[in-house]
Write a protein that holds these residues in place. Structure first.
Motif, short mmCIF file in Angstrom:
data_model
loop_
_atom_site.label_atom_id
_atom_site.label_comp_id
_atom_site.label_asym_id
_atom_site.label_seq_id
_atom_site.Cartn_x
_atom_site.Cartn_y
_atom_site.Cartn_z
N ARG A 259 0.89 -1.08 0.02
CA ARG A 259 0.04 0.08 0.18
C ARG A 259 0.94 1.32 -0.14
O ARG A 259 0.58 2.14 -0.78
CB ARG A 259 -0.98 -0.01 1.22
CG ARG A 259 -1.80 1.24 1.36
CD ARG A 259 -2.78 1.11 2.49
NE ARG A 259 -2.03 1.35 3.76
CZ ARG A 259 -1.93 0.27 4.50
NH1 ARG A 259 -2.45 -0.89 4.33
NH2 ARG A 259 -1.28 0.52 5.64
N ASN A 260 1.93 1.21 0.88
CA ASN A 260 2.46 2.42 0.89
C ASN A 260 3.60 2.54 -0.40
O ASN A 260 3.91 3.73 -1.07
CB ASN A 260 3.89 2.11 2.06
CG ASN A 260 3.32 2.34 3.30
OD1 ASN A 260 2.02 2.70 3.64
ND2 ASN A 260 3.88 1.82 4.43
N GLY A 261 3.98 1.54 -1.11
CA GLY A 261 4.55 1.68 -2.58
C GLY A 261 3.63 2.26 -3.33
O GLY A 261 4.02 3.00 -4.35
N ARG A 262 2.56 1.71 -3.41
CA ARG A 262 1.50 2.16 -4.32
C ARG A 262 1.29 3.58 -4.11
O ARG A 262 1.07 4.43 -5.01
CB ARG A 262 0.08 1.40 -4.13
CG ARG A 262 -1.13 1.79 -5.35
CD ARG A 262 -2.09 0.56 -5.27
NE ARG A 262 -2.84 0.72 -3.75
CZ ARG A 262 -2.72 -0.26 -2.93
NH1 ARG A 262 -1.81 -1.38 -3.29
NH2 ARG A 262 -3.29 -0.25 -1.63
N GLU A 263 0.73 4.07 -3.02
CA GLU A 263 0.59 5.52 -2.81
C GLU A 263 1.88 6.31 -3.03
O GLU A 263 1.65 7.37 -3.44
CB GLU A 263 0.41 5.88 -1.14
CG GLU A 263 -1.19 5.20 -0.85
CD GLU A 263 -1.16 5.01 0.73
OE1 GLU A 263 -0.44 5.61 1.52
OE2 GLU A 263 -2.34 4.67 1.24
N GLY A 264 3.13 5.94 -2.82
CA GLY A 264 4.65 6.49 -3.25
C GLY A 264 4.52 6.62 -4.61
O GLY A 264 4.75 7.83 -5.23
N ARG A 265 4.01 5.60 -5.60
CA ARG A 265 4.09 6.07 -6.93
C ARG A 265 3.04 6.72 -7.40
O ARG A 265 3.49 7.70 -8.23
CB ARG A 265 3.79 4.28 -7.52
CG ARG A 265 5.21 3.58 -7.46
CD ARG A 265 4.88 2.27 -8.27
NE ARG A 265 3.83 1.41 -7.87
CZ ARG A 265 3.93 0.60 -7.03
NH1 ARG A 265 5.18 0.35 -6.32
NH2 ARG A 265 2.81 -0.30 -6.54
N GLU A 266 1.72 6.72 -6.89
CA GLU A 266 0.96 7.71 -7.12
C GLU A 266 1.36 9.15 -7.03
O GLU A 266 0.96 10.26 -7.81
CB GLU A 266 -0.45 7.25 -6.49
CG GLU A 266 -1.04 6.00 -7.00
CD GLU A 266 -2.21 5.59 -5.98
OE1 GLU A 266 -2.48 6.43 -5.19
OE2 GLU A 266 -2.89 4.68 -6.44
N GLU A 267 1.79 9.30 -5.81
CA GLU A 267 2.24 10.54 -5.39
C GLU A 267 3.46 11.04 -6.28
O GLU A 267 3.36 12.52 -6.82
CB GLU A 267 2.88 10.80 -3.95
CG GLU A 267 3.42 12.03 -3.50
CD GLU A 267 3.64 12.03 -1.88
OE1 GLU A 267 4.12 13.23 -1.56
OE2 GLU A 267 3.85 11.00 -1.42
N LEU A 268 4.22 10.37 -6.83
CA LEU A 268 5.36 10.66 -7.63
C LEU A 268 4.76 10.97 -9.17
O LEU A 268 5.19 12.01 -9.62
CB LEU A 268 6.36 9.58 -7.78
CG LEU A 268 7.45 9.71 -8.73
CD1 LEU A 268 8.28 10.78 -8.21
CD2 LEU A 268 8.58 8.28 -8.58
N GLU A 269 3.93 10.33 -9.54
CA GLU A 269 3.27 10.37 -10.92
C GLU A 269 2.73 11.64 -10.71
O GLU A 269 2.53 12.49 -12.07
CB GLU A 269 2.37 9.21 -11.14
CG GLU A 269 3.05 7.87 -11.64
CD GLU A 269 4.05 8.10 -12.71
OE1 GLU A 269 3.71 8.86 -13.63
OE2 GLU A 269 5.10 7.57 -12.75
N GLU A 270 1.77 12.06 -9.61
CA GLU A 270 1.21 13.28 -9.74
C GLU A 270 2.21 14.53 -9.81
O GLU A 270 1.82 15.74 -10.27
CB GLU A 270 0.31 13.44 -8.23
CG GLU A 270 -0.47 14.67 -8.11
CD GLU A 270 -1.47 15.06 -9.24
OE1 GLU A 270 -1.63 16.26 -9.59
OE2 GLU A 270 -1.95 13.85 -9.72
N TYR A 271 3.15 14.49 -8.96
CA TYR A 271 4.41 15.39 -9.15
C TYR A 271 4.92 15.62 -10.41
O TYR A 271 4.85 16.46 -10.95
CB TYR A 271 5.36 14.88 -8.20
CG TYR A 271 6.84 15.80 -8.34
CD1 TYR A 271 6.71 17.30 -7.59
CD2 TYR A 271 7.79 15.47 -8.85
CE1 TYR A 271 7.87 17.92 -7.95
CE2 TYR A 271 9.03 16.10 -9.15
CZ TYR A 271 9.16 17.35 -8.62
OH TYR A 271 10.07 18.11 -9.01
N ARG A 272 5.11 14.55 -11.17
CA ARG A 272 5.64 14.77 -12.43
C ARG A 272 4.53 15.12 -13.51
O ARG A 272 5.16 15.89 -14.35
CB ARG A 272 6.12 13.14 -13.25
CG ARG A 272 7.25 12.63 -12.42
CD ARG A 272 7.29 11.15 -12.84
NE ARG A 272 8.98 10.87 -12.43
CZ ARG A 272 8.94 9.49 -12.20
NH1 ARG A 272 8.24 8.47 -12.28
NH2 ARG A 272 10.48 9.07 -11.74
#
Length: 281
Positions: A259-272
């Motif tokens: 879950r943390n990994g998924r949330e981290g990837r989503e946050e990174l994609e939003e930033y990009r």
């Protein structure tokens, strides 16, 4: 491997009913191989717990002098990443510690989420040494069993996995080890006349420990009575119990990491996206 695990009050429990020797079928060679495998598993479980940060582990080691508390720490905890491990020893309280309640010095060493704390002796000294040597009135130390149970329940409610071990050594084996210390230059530094003085109140300590096990054995903070006359078997029992306990949390830790990994990837994609950057991976 049979292990005496106490998870509820038992007014009939007696230490003499538990052997200090390993079972006859136990093999030193097989124990060494199993301990090696457990070391790798414990390291893996530690890494999962460290990443998830939803739990911590508190290992309490109690036992008579020469029972092997230091040896258990070296051989079992030594397999872990020291980054997330803290070992605390509790001796005679300092002046500052005496000016607080008896749990004050203990609570400040409780493990943070993701970490291990190892107590070499613990809050139980305040119903053992204090009782045997009459350092406080019975009206005071007899109230501490309930305080200890409440304290351990509080830790458990906040994610601390509490595992308590009594290293059960015979009087004969203890004498042997104490004499060996005198003859071995590498262990002579451990010599302490109090170790011999404490043998004079062996029965009193037995009674005090039995009351601890009868009154402070709970599902969330069980006691394990570890046969400790054979060091290799003692180490195996401790490692096996810690690994067995932590396995129950493995799936939860993996889900948290996913879950943390998924949330981290989503946050990174939003930033990009906010920067107009496209990921090329």
């Amino acid at each position: 491997m049979p292990i005496t695990r106490l998870t509820k009050p038992d007014s009939k429990f007696r230490l003499d009913d538990v052997s200090t020797d390993p079972p006859r079928e136990a093999s030193k060679q097989e124990a060494a191989e199993r301990l090696h495998d457990l070391g790798k598993e414990l390291l893996e479980l530690q890494e999962l717990m460290w990443g998830a940060r939803t739990h911590s582990v508190l290992i309490v080691l109690q036992g008579r002098d020469a029972a092997g508390k230091d040896g258990a720490i070296k051989n079992v905890v030594g397999a872990l990443n020291p980054r997330g491990v803290a070992v605390s020893s509790f001796g005679v309280p300092t002046k500052e510690e005496r000016e607080h309640d008896f749990l004050w010095r203990i609570h400040r060493h409780a493990p943070r989420a993701g970490e291990f704390a190892i107590f070499n002796r613990s809050h139980y000294e305040d119903v053992l040494v204090v009782r045997v040597h009459d350092l406080a009135p019975k009206s005071l130390w007899s109230e501490r069993y309930d305080h200890i149970n409440d304290f351990e329940e509080l830790l458990a409610e906040h994610g601390t996995i509490v595992i308590k071990f009594f290293l059960h050594i015979s009087k004969k084996e203890q004498e042997k080890r104490l004499l060996e210390r005198e003859e071995n230059p590498s262990t002579a530094w451990k010599l302490n006349v109090n170790d011999w003085k404490e043998r004079e109140v062996w029965d009193e300590y037995t009674e005090a420990y039995e009351d601890v096990f009868r009154r402070c054995s709970t599902r969330h903070a069980p006691w394990y009575i570890v046969p400790a006359d054979a060091k290799w078997y003692r180490n195996l029992v401790v490692a096996e119990a810690v690994a067995e306990t932590m396995r129950d949390y493995r799936d939860d830790w993996l889900k948290t990491l996913e879950r943390n990994g998924r949330e981290g990837r989503e946050e990174l994609e939003e930033y990009r996206r906010s920067k107009g950057v496209r990921h090329k991976g």
